[in-house]
Write a protein that holds these residues in place. Structure first.
Motif, mmCIF file in Angstrom:
data_model
loop_
_atom_site.group_PDB
_atom_site.id
_atom_site.type_symbol
_atom_site.label_atom_id
_atom_site.label_comp_id
_atom_site.label_asym_id
_atom_site.label_seq_id
_atom_site.Cartn_x
_atom_site.Cartn_y
_atom_site.Cartn_z
ATOM 1 N N GLY A 41 0.867 -1.066 -0.175
ATOM 2 C CA GLY A 41 -0.071 -0.021 0.164
ATOM 3 C C GLY A 41 0.708 1.397 -0.046
ATOM 4 O O GLY A 41 2.071 1.155 -0.223
ATOM 5 N N PRO A 42 0.391 2.397 -0.063
ATOM 6 C CA PRO A 42 1.071 3.720 0.157
ATOM 7 C C PRO A 42 1.770 3.936 1.307
ATOM 8 O O PRO A 42 1.336 3.696 2.401
ATOM 9 C CB PRO A 42 -0.101 4.885 -0.216
ATOM 10 N N PRO A 43 3.034 4.453 1.137
ATOM 11 C CA PRO A 43 3.825 4.772 2.419
ATOM 12 C C PRO A 43 3.213 6.004 3.259
ATOM 13 O O PRO A 43 3.385 6.123 4.195
ATOM 14 C CB PRO A 43 5.451 4.837 2.027
ATOM 15 N N LEU A 44 2.428 6.711 2.385
ATOM 16 C CA LEU A 44 1.988 7.917 2.951
ATOM 17 C C LEU A 44 0.584 7.753 2.994
ATOM 18 O O LEU A 44 -0.045 7.467 1.846
ATOM 19 C CB LEU A 44 2.192 9.193 1.957
ATOM 20 N N GLU A 45 -0.213 8.130 4.105
ATOM 21 C CA GLU A 45 -1.585 7.979 4.245
ATOM 22 C C GLU A 45 -2.374 8.869 5.073
ATOM 23 O O GLU A 45 -1.759 9.660 5.620
ATOM 24 C CB GLU A 45 -1.718 6.560 5.362
ATOM 25 N N PRO A 46 -3.594 8.917 4.889
ATOM 26 C CA PRO A 46 -4.350 10.148 5.633
ATOM 27 C C PRO A 46 -4.084 9.827 6.886
ATOM 28 O O PRO A 46 -4.101 8.892 7.588
ATOM 29 C CB PRO A 46 -5.846 9.959 5.273
ATOM 30 N N LEU A 47 -3.841 11.122 7.818
ATOM 31 C CA LEU A 47 -3.569 10.855 9.238
ATOM 32 C C LEU A 47 -4.669 10.296 9.977
ATOM 33 O O LEU A 47 -4.543 9.351 11.019
ATOM 34 C CB LEU A 47 -3.540 12.423 9.729
ATOM 35 N N GLU A 48 -6.016 10.364 9.641
ATOM 36 C CA GLU A 48 -6.989 9.759 10.225
ATOM 37 C C GLU A 48 -7.191 8.398 10.177
ATOM 38 O O GLU A 48 -7.505 7.685 11.121
ATOM 39 C CB GLU A 48 -8.230 10.238 9.605
ATOM 40 N N LEU A 49 -6.222 7.805 9.272
ATOM 41 C CA LEU A 49 -6.274 6.265 9.377
ATOM 42 C C LEU A 49 -5.544 5.895 10.658
ATOM 43 O O LEU A 49 -5.845 4.602 11.049
ATOM 44 C CB LEU A 49 -5.117 5.875 8.418
ATOM 45 N N TYR A 50 -4.862 6.677 11.127
ATOM 46 C CA TYR A 50 -4.019 6.434 12.551
ATOM 47 C C TYR A 50 -4.890 6.926 13.741
ATOM 48 O O TYR A 50 -4.724 6.387 14.859
ATOM 49 C CB TYR A 50 -2.492 6.399 12.566
ATOM 50 N N TYR A 63 5.174 10.183 12.079
ATOM 51 C CA TYR A 63 5.817 11.436 11.200
ATOM 52 C C TYR A 63 4.584 11.950 10.446
ATOM 53 O O TYR A 63 4.075 11.406 9.717
ATOM 54 C CB TYR A 63 6.591 10.637 10.130
ATOM 55 N N ALA A 64 3.893 13.092 10.841
ATOM 56 C CA ALA A 64 2.866 13.421 10.386
ATOM 57 C C ALA A 64 3.075 14.999 9.839
ATOM 58 O O ALA A 64 3.903 15.598 10.478
ATOM 59 C CB ALA A 64 1.716 13.639 11.570
ATOM 60 N N PHE A 65 2.308 15.528 8.786
ATOM 61 C CA PHE A 65 2.471 16.860 8.305
ATOM 62 C C PHE A 65 1.213 17.105 7.386
ATOM 63 O O PHE A 65 0.790 16.257 7.073
ATOM 64 C CB PHE A 65 3.873 17.087 7.835
ATOM 65 N N GLU A 66 1.451 18.369 6.937
ATOM 66 C CA GLU A 66 0.285 18.906 5.968
ATOM 67 C C GLU A 66 0.879 19.101 4.722
ATOM 68 O O GLU A 66 1.921 19.399 4.373
ATOM 69 C CB GLU A 66 -0.186 20.203 6.552
ATOM 70 N N ASP A 67 0.335 18.376 3.639
ATOM 71 C CA ASP A 67 0.645 18.307 2.308
ATOM 72 C C ASP A 67 0.364 19.729 1.696
ATOM 73 O O ASP A 67 -0.283 20.495 2.211
ATOM 74 C CB ASP A 67 0.315 17.146 1.474
ATOM 75 N N LYS A 68 0.703 19.661 0.473
ATOM 76 C CA LYS A 68 0.569 21.008 -0.103
ATOM 77 C C LYS A 68 -0.684 21.271 -0.495
ATOM 78 O O LYS A 68 -1.262 22.328 -0.917
ATOM 79 C CB LYS A 68 1.210 21.166 -1.399
ATOM 80 N N GLY A 69 -1.564 20.055 -0.559
ATOM 81 C CA GLY A 69 -3.072 20.319 -1.165
ATOM 82 C C GLY A 69 -3.862 20.492 0.684
ATOM 83 O O GLY A 69 -5.179 20.658 0.564
ATOM 84 N N GLY A 70 -3.200 20.675 1.701
ATOM 85 C CA GLY A 70 -3.813 21.201 3.108
ATOM 86 C C GLY A 70 -4.381 19.866 3.429
ATOM 87 O O GLY A 70 -5.003 19.890 4.553
ATOM 88 N N ARG A 71 -3.948 18.526 3.212
ATOM 89 C CA ARG A 71 -4.288 17.299 3.664
ATOM 90 C C ARG A 71 -3.272 16.807 4.821
ATOM 91 O O ARG A 71 -2.259 17.011 4.889
ATOM 92 C CB ARG A 71 -4.387 16.258 2.539
ATOM 93 N N LYS A 72 -4.099 16.524 5.938
ATOM 94 C CA LYS A 72 -3.027 15.886 7.044
ATOM 95 C C LYS A 72 -2.617 14.490 6.738
ATOM 96 O O LYS A 72 -3.535 13.698 6.647
ATOM 97 C CB LYS A 72 -4.014 16.231 8.455
ATOM 98 N N VAL A 73 -1.535 14.292 6.622
ATOM 99 C CA VAL A 73 -0.850 13.017 6.067
ATOM 100 C C VAL A 73 0.058 12.483 7.156
ATOM 101 O O VAL A 73 0.642 13.266 7.968
ATOM 102 C CB VAL A 73 -0.346 13.275 4.708
ATOM 103 N N ALA A 74 0.286 11.268 7.226
ATOM 104 C CA ALA A 74 1.433 10.578 7.864
ATOM 105 C C ALA A 74 1.952 9.626 7.273
ATOM 106 O O ALA A 74 1.501 8.750 6.418
ATOM 107 C CB ALA A 74 0.670 10.155 9.196
#
Length: 423
Positions: A41-50, A63-74
């Motif tokens: 699966g993808p190494p980068l996932e939506p933060l909510e998954l966790y 390891y969480a941050f916001e991507d350029k589209g404003g999505r919270k990812v981890a």
RNA sequence: GUGGCUGUAGCUCAAUCGGUUAGAGCGCUGGACUGUGGCUCCAGAGGUUGCGGGUUCAAUUCCCGUCAGCCACCCCA
């Protein structure tokens, strides 16, 4: 010095990548023997998954941050939520039981020390859709077989197994531990396993202060080893006993010991839990896993029981090094071609091209060097043999095939050499 | 995130009580060796002593900070 890799991240030099690849190869081979299919699966996932689902513990070290589209990812800290999503999305279509494995790179932001970095590769093996202990036994057998595939025996690694259903039934029955208190009490037991002195403090946090049960529960924990046989006669012990009987049939019982002090940190385990660890115990657990029957329901709303484990490459790699397990050389040349003089270079290059077309692995010196130097390089590269081509050989339509181990050499017709036949 | 210990060539380690051009072995490059590697000998390259600041006539050495590594917590992929 242009700096170095980020703390907790690794550069893999050829020797180190060779070890990693050897580990992956063995993992895949054992998984194949057990009929597992590989997924990813993808190494980068939506933060909510966790954040939403399983353990809150994990979230603090994401390891969480916001991507350029404003999505919270981890960056994924574990594979199980991804697996739950993937299986959940096709739950109706997949033939059960599902046997899947993956080797994801996982990330956690935490202070590094030996055997725990900020990134590692982890074999995940899971059986989904089978609630019975035969699946648990299959998973545990695979974990043990991986150790065996690396040449580690019952004296090197031990598999400790418990069942949360047994322990929680005891705690609830004897000490009236409520569902709300149970995770905290289990955390105390987990702690007891590593450092008994601190278990007391944990219990005082989760139970009312001066609760008389604290002393009794501590007593219970300290008696778990001696009381194991008795607990195995309890009503809830049937799955565990059946699982162990299976392992016995597979001739793996000598690796296994029942130890009710095993809890595992993650909150979502619901039944059998186990750890594979170094018998000398100098390293942390090599592998841990168990049954998590409710997780897919929580993530995808579909009732599917699961059992699985994770095994990281870092601790395993250290263990293999400690046991002196050798890893094969990074390069595997079939031959090193030596040009005696400048006029031999073109024939050597042509021969190299022909051999490579046939799938033979060859190398030659990239600039004019004395034979001495070329042979030195050939040996350093680990080539098993050198093919020496000079004016005399070209005239006779042969090549000298020199065995670099023994130093013996003989002339072989070029017609054979061109086909990759060196004797 | 908290605390302790440690930081000198690519690696393993030296360098007197603070003393001037920071050394050795291994490894690497070249040579002795012009058609035969592993051995031997010779030479060379490679360091802002982790980084920054302070004390001192003088700092690898003493002090502070910082970064990194190790260890123990936290937590446990």
């Amino acid at each position: 010095m242009q700096g170095q890799a980020l703390p907790g991240f690794r550069d893999f030099y050829p020797e180190e990548l060779a070890l990693r690849n050897a580990i992956f190869t063995t993992w895949r081979d054992v998984a194949r023997r057990y009929g597992f299919q590989e997924y990813d699966g993808p190494p980068l996932e939506p933060l909510e998954l966790y954040t939403g689902k399983s353990g809150e513990e994990i979230v603090q070290q994401l390891y969480a941050f916001e991507d350029k589209g404003g999505r919270k990812v981890a960056l994924r800290p574990e594979m199980t939520p991804t697996l739950a999503r993937m299986v959940g999305a096709r739950a109706q279509a997949l033939k059960k039981p599902i046997r899947w494995f993956s080797i994801p790179q996982l990330f956690r932001y935490e202070r590094q020390q030996r055997g725990r970095l900020r990134e590692h590769f982890q074999l995940n093996m899971d059986i989904i859709g089978e609630p019975g202990p035969a699946a648990d036994a299959e998973i545990i057998a695979a974990a043990i077989d991986i150790a065996r595939a690396f040449g580690l025996g019952p004296k090197d690694v031990r598999l400790r197994v418990s069942d949360r259903r047994i322990v929680t039934a005891q705690l609830a029955g004897r000490y009236q531990v409520t569902d709300g208190e149970m995770p905290g009490v289990l955390a105390g037991l987990d702690k007891w396993d590593r450092n008994p002195a601190d278990a007391d403090a944990i219990l005082r946090k989760v139970l009312p202060a001066n609760d008389p049960r604290i002393g009794a529960i501590l007593e219970f924990m300290s008696g778990l080893r001696e009381g194991a046989a008795e607990l195995r006669r309890s009503e809830q012990a049937e799955p565990l006993n059946e699982c162990i009987a299976r392992l016995d049939e597979m001739k793996l019982a000598e690796f296994v010991e029942v130890d009710f002090r095993i809890v595992r940190g993650l909150a979502y385990y619901t039944g059998i839990v186990f750890e594979l660890f170094d018998a000398k115990s100098s390293l942390r657990a090599i592998c841990g896993g168990g049954r998590y029957d409710d997780l897919i329901e929580q993530v995808a709303g579909i009732d599917l029981p699961c059992v699985g484990f994770g095994m990281g490459d870092v601790v395993l790699g250290e263990l293999l090094k400690e046991h002196g397990k050798q890893v094969k050389a990074p390069t595997e040349l079939d031959a090193f071609l030596v040009a005696v003089g400048g006029e031999d270079v073109a024939p050597v290059v042509q021969l190299a091209a022909e051999l490579r077309t046939r799938g033979v692995s060859v190398e030659y010196a990239l600039h004019g060097q004395p034979i001495r130097k070329q042979l030195e390089l050939a040996a350093a590269r680990g080539a098993p043999r050198a093919l020496i081509l000079g004016p005399d050989e070209r005239k006779a339509k042969v090549a000298i095939v020199r065995d670099l181990k023994t130093g013996r050499q003989k002339k072989v017709p070029l017609t054979k050499v061109r086909k990759g036949i060196f004797k």
